[in-house]
Motif scaffolding. Structure first.
Motif, PDB file in Angstrom:
ATOM      1  N   MET A   1       0.849  -1.171   0.000  1.00 54.22           N
ATOM      2  CA  MET A   1       0.000   0.000   0.000  1.00 54.22           C
ATOM      3  C   MET A   1       0.893   1.231   0.000  1.00 54.22           C
ATOM      4  SD  MET A   1      -3.187   1.052   2.423  1.00 54.22           S
ATOM      5  CE  MET A   1      -4.007  -0.423   1.915  1.00 54.22           C
ATOM      6  N   THR A   2       0.507   2.224  -0.777  1.00 57.49           N
ATOM      7  CA  THR A   2       1.243   3.477  -0.867  1.00 57.49           C
ATOM      8  C   THR A   2       0.645   4.490   0.102  1.00 57.49           C
ATOM      9  OG1 THR A   2       1.718   3.084  -3.192  1.00 57.49           O
ATOM     10  CG2 THR A   2       1.890   5.353  -2.422  1.00 57.49           C
ATOM     11  N   VAL A   3       1.490   5.225   0.775  1.00 57.61           N
ATOM     12  CA  VAL A   3       1.055   6.295   1.665  1.00 57.61           C
ATOM     13  C   VAL A   3       1.280   7.610   0.945  1.00 57.61           C
ATOM     14  CG1 VAL A   3       1.455   7.446   3.866  1.00 57.61           C
ATOM     15  CG2 VAL A   3       1.624   4.957   3.712  1.00 57.61           C
ATOM     16  N   MET A   4       0.249   8.455   0.924  1.00 59.30           N
ATOM     17  CA  MET A   4       0.331   9.768   0.284  1.00 59.30           C
ATOM     18  C   MET A   4      -0.062  10.845   1.287  1.00 59.30           C
ATOM     19  SD  MET A   4      -1.496   9.222  -3.360  1.00 59.30           S
ATOM     20  CE  MET A   4      -0.680   8.412  -4.688  1.00 59.30           C
ATOM     21  N   THR A   5       0.530  11.999   1.123  1.00 63.94           N
ATOM     22  CA  THR A   5       0.139  13.159   1.907  1.00 63.94           C
ATOM     23  C   THR A   5      -0.808  13.973   1.047  1.00 63.94           C
ATOM     24  OG1 THR A   5       2.246  13.196   3.058  1.00 63.94           O
ATOM     25  CG2 THR A   5       0.964  15.232   3.069  1.00 63.94           C
ATOM     26  N   LEU A   6      -1.927  14.358   1.621  1.00 73.63           N
ATOM     27  CA  LEU A   6      -2.948  15.094   0.884  1.00 73.63           C
ATOM     28  C   LEU A   6      -3.231  16.403   1.610  1.00 73.63           C
ATOM     29  CD1 LEU A   6      -5.057  14.906  -1.433  1.00 73.63           C
ATOM     30  CD2 LEU A   6      -6.590  13.861   0.234  1.00 73.63           C
ATOM     31  N   ARG A   7      -3.147  17.497   0.878  1.00 71.93           N
ATOM     32  CA  ARG A   7      -3.471  18.806   1.453  1.00 71.93           C
ATOM     33  C   ARG A   7      -4.874  19.174   0.998  1.00 71.93           C
ATOM     34  NH1 ARG A   7       1.664  19.517  -0.492  1.00 71.93           N
ATOM     35  NH2 ARG A   7       0.924  20.778  -2.219  1.00 71.93           N
ATOM     36  N   ILE A   8      -5.753  19.423   1.952  1.00 67.19           N
ATOM     37  CA  ILE A   8      -7.157  19.766   1.700  1.00 67.19           C
ATOM     38  C   ILE A   8      -7.371  21.217   2.127  1.00 67.19           C
ATOM     39  CG2 ILE A   8      -9.549  19.244   2.331  1.00 67.19           C
ATOM     40  CD1 ILE A   8      -8.296  16.987   0.783  1.00 67.19           C
ATOM     41  N   PRO A   9      -8.004  22.027   1.282  1.00 61.27           N
ATOM     42  CA  PRO A   9      -8.306  23.401   1.685  1.00 61.27           C
ATOM     43  C   PRO A   9      -9.161  23.413   2.960  1.00 61.27           C
ATOM     44  CG  PRO A   9      -8.700  23.102  -0.667  1.00 61.27           C
ATOM     45  CD  PRO A   9      -8.438  21.749  -0.095  1.00 61.27           C
ATOM     46  N   ASP A  10      -8.880  24.364   3.826  1.00 56.83           N
ATOM     47  CA  ASP A  10      -9.596  24.460   5.103  1.00 56.83           C
ATOM     48  C   ASP A  10     -11.108  24.520   4.935  1.00 56.83           C
ATOM     49  OD1 ASP A  10      -7.216  24.388   6.523  1.00 56.83           O
ATOM     50  OD2 ASP A  10      -7.060  26.583   6.637  1.00 56.83           O
ATOM     51  N   ASP A  11     -11.576  25.189   3.891  1.00 60.82           N
ATOM     52  CA  ASP A  11     -13.016  25.330   3.712  1.00 60.82           C
ATOM     53  C   ASP A  11     -13.682  24.044   3.202  1.00 60.82           C
ATOM     54  OD1 ASP A  11     -11.715  25.668   1.235  1.00 60.82           O
ATOM     55  OD2 ASP A  11     -13.392  26.809   0.419  1.00 60.82           O
ATOM     56  N   LEU A  12     -12.907  23.100   2.675  1.00 60.14           N
ATOM     57  CA  LEU A  12     -13.455  21.853   2.159  1.00 60.14           C
ATOM     58  C   LEU A  12     -13.421  20.733   3.194  1.00 60.14           C
ATOM     59  CD1 LEU A  12     -14.571  20.261  -0.246  1.00 60.14           C
ATOM     60  CD2 LEU A  12     -12.206  19.941  -1.020  1.00 60.14           C
ATOM     61  N   ALA A  13     -12.505  20.809   4.121  1.00 62.89           N
ATOM     62  CA  ALA A  13     -12.312  19.741   5.113  1.00 62.89           C
ATOM     63  C   ALA A  13     -13.579  19.385   5.891  1.00 62.89           C
ATOM     64  CB  ALA A  13     -11.177  20.100   6.060  1.00 62.89           C
ATOM     65  N   PRO A  14     -14.356  20.347   6.389  1.00 63.13           N
ATOM     66  CA  PRO A  14     -15.564  19.975   7.136  1.00 63.13           C
ATOM     67  C   PRO A  14     -16.572  19.180   6.301  1.00 63.13           C
ATOM     68  CG  PRO A  14     -15.006  22.264   7.565  1.00 63.13           C
ATOM     69  CD  PRO A  14     -14.129  21.802   6.437  1.00 63.13           C
ATOM     70  N   ALA A  15     -16.725  19.532   5.033  1.00 68.60           N
ATOM     71  CA  ALA A  15     -17.662  18.813   4.174  1.00 68.60           C
ATOM     72  C   ALA A  15     -17.187  17.379   3.931  1.00 68.60           C
ATOM     73  CB  ALA A  15     -17.836  19.542   2.845  1.00 68.60           C
ATOM     74  N   ILE A  16     -15.888  17.195   3.789  1.00 69.30           N
ATOM     75  CA  ILE A  16     -15.343  15.851   3.589  1.00 69.30           C
ATOM     76  C   ILE A  16     -15.533  15.022   4.855  1.00 69.30           C
ATOM     77  CG2 ILE A  16     -13.229  14.520   3.205  1.00 69.30           C
ATOM     78  CD1 ILE A  16     -12.299  16.813   1.381  1.00 69.30           C
ATOM     79  N   ARG A  17     -15.237  15.596   5.989  1.00 72.45           N
ATOM     80  CA  ARG A  17     -15.426  14.873   7.258  1.00 72.45           C
ATOM     81  C   ARG A  17     -16.896  14.514   7.469  1.00 72.45           C
ATOM     82  NH1 ARG A  17     -10.785  14.940  10.195  1.00 72.45           N
ATOM     83  NH2 ARG A  17      -9.319  16.628   9.775  1.00 72.45           N
TER      84      ARG A  17
ATOM     85  N   ASN B   1     -10.215   8.094   5.541  1.00 72.56           N
ATOM     86  CA  ASN B   1      -9.384   7.490   4.507  1.00 72.56           C
ATOM     87  C   ASN B   1     -10.236   6.729   3.485  1.00 72.56           C
ATOM     88  OD1 ASN B   1      -6.548   6.637   3.621  1.00 72.56           O
ATOM     89  ND2 ASN B   1      -7.654   4.697   3.771  1.00 72.56           N
ATOM     90  N   ALA B   2     -11.146   5.886   3.949  1.00 71.80           N
ATOM     91  CA  ALA B   2     -11.991   5.098   3.036  1.00 71.80           C
ATOM     92  C   ALA B   2     -12.849   6.000   2.159  1.00 71.80           C
ATOM     93  CB  ALA B   2     -12.866   4.133   3.826  1.00 71.80           C
ATOM     94  N   TYR B   3     -13.340   7.078   2.720  1.00 70.49           N
ATOM     95  CA  TYR B   3     -14.175   8.017   1.974  1.00 70.49           C
ATOM     96  C   TYR B   3     -13.389   8.683   0.845  1.00 70.49           C
ATOM     97  CZ  TYR B   3     -17.571  11.806   1.256  1.00 70.49           C
ATOM     98  OH  TYR B   3     -18.482  12.682   0.718  1.00 70.49           O
ATOM     99  N   ILE B   4     -12.176   9.113   1.158  1.00 68.56           N
ATOM    100  CA  ILE B   4     -11.340   9.778   0.154  1.00 68.56           C
ATOM    101  C   ILE B   4     -10.885   8.779  -0.904  1.00 68.56           C
ATOM    102  CG2 ILE B   4      -9.141  10.978  -0.198  1.00 68.56           C
ATOM    103  CD1 ILE B   4      -9.676  12.347   2.545  1.00 68.56           C
TER     104      ILE B   4
END
Length: 63
Positions: A1-17, A28-31
């Motif tokens: 499995m590959t590990v990646m670092t992902l930068r998410i804009p602050d305004d998008l993070a709450p919607a993703i969570r 992780n599963a959602y992304i």
């Protein structure tokens, strides 16, 4: 499995969570699910651009 670092804009993070929580998935599963869906769509668009999409019609799978 590959590990990646992902930068998410602050305004998008709450919607993703919130989306992950509503779907009952880990963040992780959602992304990963969202990335996989986009990769499939990109592949389908590439096949369509090559004129190969018509050969797949009627095979029981739809996008």
């Amino acid at each position: 499995m590959t590990v990646m670092t992902l930068r998410i804009p602050d305004d998008l993070a709450p919607a993703i969570r919130a989306g992950a929580e509503a779907a009952g998935l880990s963040l992780n599963a959602y992304i990963v699910r969202a990335a996989r869906r986009q990769a499939v769509l990109d592949s389908a668009q590439h096949l369509a651009a090559l004129g190969l999409g018509d050969e797949l019609c009627g095979e029981g799978d739809t996008l």
